[in-house]
Write an enzyme that holds these catalytic residues in place. Structure first.
Site, PDB file in Angstrom:
ATOM      1  N   SER A  55      73.652 -10.080  65.978  1.00 17.36           N
ATOM      2  CA  SER A  55      73.802  -9.185  64.835  1.00 17.36           C
ATOM      3  C   SER A  55      72.904  -7.955  64.870  1.00 17.36           C
ATOM      4  CB  SER A  55      73.555  -9.958  63.538  1.00 17.36           C
ATOM      5  OG  SER A  55      72.249 -10.499  63.512  1.00 17.36           O
ATOM      6  N   HIS A 108      79.767 -12.740  62.720  1.00 13.04           N
ATOM      7  CA  HIS A 108      80.005 -11.303  62.854  1.00 13.04           C
ATOM      8  C   HIS A 108      81.220 -11.007  63.722  1.00 13.04           C
ATOM      9  CE1 HIS A 108      76.452  -9.604  60.830  1.00 13.04           C
ATOM     10  NE2 HIS A 108      75.837 -10.711  61.214  1.00 13.04           N
ATOM     11  N   LYS A 147      81.165 -12.142  54.943  1.00  8.35           N
ATOM     12  CA  LYS A 147      81.195 -10.870  55.664  1.00  8.35           C
ATOM     13  C   LYS A 147      82.634 -10.335  55.675  1.00  8.35           C
ATOM     14  CE  LYS A 147      76.997 -11.561  58.380  1.00  8.35           C
ATOM     15  NZ  LYS A 147      76.446 -12.680  57.602  1.00  8.35           N
TER      16      LYS A 147
END
Length: 394
Positions: free
Chosen positions: A183, A211, A242
């Protein structure tokens, strides 16, 4: 006693401030989006959220969350195995498994909890876990909780991973743990090479794909799809906070026997309240949206490519890659902080990252591109970066 301890903490905090490492929290006075309002009501472009697909305020997700609240209530006030499982939770687990192509899924209140409840549950003192050195803090902390032998390998370094596999050959079971995307750098794990070594040395593979799920791979199914190794990963952990709507919640997905055992023994699952129904309903709708079309994923890819090209042409030192995490390297922590403040004055909200979030001397502005950014937004941000670069003499 607290008087002395308070003085100790005050001294530590002052050292953090002097080093330029103090992390302030910016007050946002609007919903999360590509454009947000910060303290005082000023609107700025947001380039530091994990809202990759721009779904955080999608009207269909908001409507689904409202319907979930009305139909299923505010909360369950219980853990899953007592009286905290609704059919809605089972449906989300089924939909995540279907989307990822796995056998089963278990929900957690966060991906931090998913990782915290994984290693201790599955591994004993006679086992070994081999972890990439740049793995997320939740993986590191989860590994600390287990009694297995712990080994680290250099980031994405297959030769070093192989050496650690050879070093741990006496272990009963070995588990390789890696982020799908790291990340702070936006680097993508070499899953084909990791899986090849796992096959050769009879090891399991765990990937935290927080991610990546929703936009990496041709249909957004994450780094296993991106690398065409989906059937070779044993455990996938991820977040609903996310790309999949941006609220909260996490999951572990993978082999059915692993998931069944986690339901019996994973402490964060057994001893934490059930995920709120409104979040579950909104997350189901998010999966509906990304399953029915790749338009948002495709737009994000175009935006990322354009921003990376413009920033490179402007002479910035950005880490190479294709991920929408685009780190602008400044190295000096105090400079990164000043740079972020100057960007905010120009109408672009970014954050400077420094130690201990990143290594000493590797401070940066970590930008994150969204499908919700327009081409005009991207040009505005690049122009602000260039003006700030000139002003600060970078």
């Amino acid at each position: 006693m607290f008087s002395r301890f308070r003085d100790h903490l005050a001294g530590q905090l002052e050292e953090i401030r002097k080093a330029g490492l103090y992390k302030s929290e910016r007050l946002i006075t609007s919903p999360q989006n590509a454009k947000i309002q910060v303290g005082g009501g000023r609107e700025v472009l947001n380039f530091c959220a994990n809202n990759y697909l721009g779904l955080a305020q999608h009207p269909e997700i908001l409507a689904a969350a409202r319907d979930g609240l009305q139909q299923w209530g505010y909360g369950l006030a219980s853990v899953r195995f007592i009286c905290g499982t609704q059919s809605l939770h089972k449906e989300l687990e089924r939909r995540i498994s279907q989307f990822l192509g796995t056998e089963d899924t278990i929900l957690y209140s966060s991906c931090f909890d998913a990782n915290g409840g994984l290693f201790e549950t599955l591994l004993g003192a006679e086992d070994a876990v081999i972890s990439d050195e740049l793995n997320h803090a939740s993986i590191i902390d989860g590994i600390r909780l287990c009694k297995a032998q712990r080994l680290r390998y250099r980031n994405n370094d297959l030769a070093d991973l192989q050496a650690r596999l050879q070093e741990s050959k006496a272990a009963r079971f070995r588990l390789i743990a890696t982020d799908g995307v790291f990340s702070m750098d936006g680097f993508i794990a070499n899953l084909p090479g990791i899986c090849d070594l796992a096959d050769r040395y009879d090891a399991l593979v765990m990937v935290d794909d927080s991610h990546a799920v929703g936009f990496m791979g041709k249909k957004g199914r994450g780094t296993p799809e991106h690398h065409n190794v989906a059937g070779r990963i044993d455990v996938i952990t991820g977040t609903l906070g996310k790309a999949l709507g941006g609220a909260s919640g996490g999951y572990t997905s993978g082999r059915k026997e692993i998931i069944e055992y986690l339901r019996q023994r994973s402490r964060p699952y057994l001893f934490s309240n059930t995920l709120a129904p409104a979040i579950v309903a909104g997350s189901i709708k998010a999966i509906d949206l990304i399953s029915s079309s790749t338009a948002l994923r495709d737009q994000l890819e175009r935006n990322t490519r354009y921003f990376r090209e413009r920033m490179t042409q402007a002479g910035f030192n950005i880490l190479p890659g294709e991920h929408p995490i685009v780190p602008i390297m400044l190295d000096d922590a105090a400079l990164a902080g000043r740079f972020a403040e100057a960007m905010l004055e120009k109408g672009v909200y970014v954050v400077g990252f420094s130690y201990p979030v990143v290594p000493q001397g590797k401070a940066r502005i970590r930008t994150q591109i969204s499908a919700a950014h327009s081409r005009e937004d991207l040009d505005f941000a690049v122009d602000a970066f260039c003006r700030t670069k000139a002003e600060l003499g970078v």
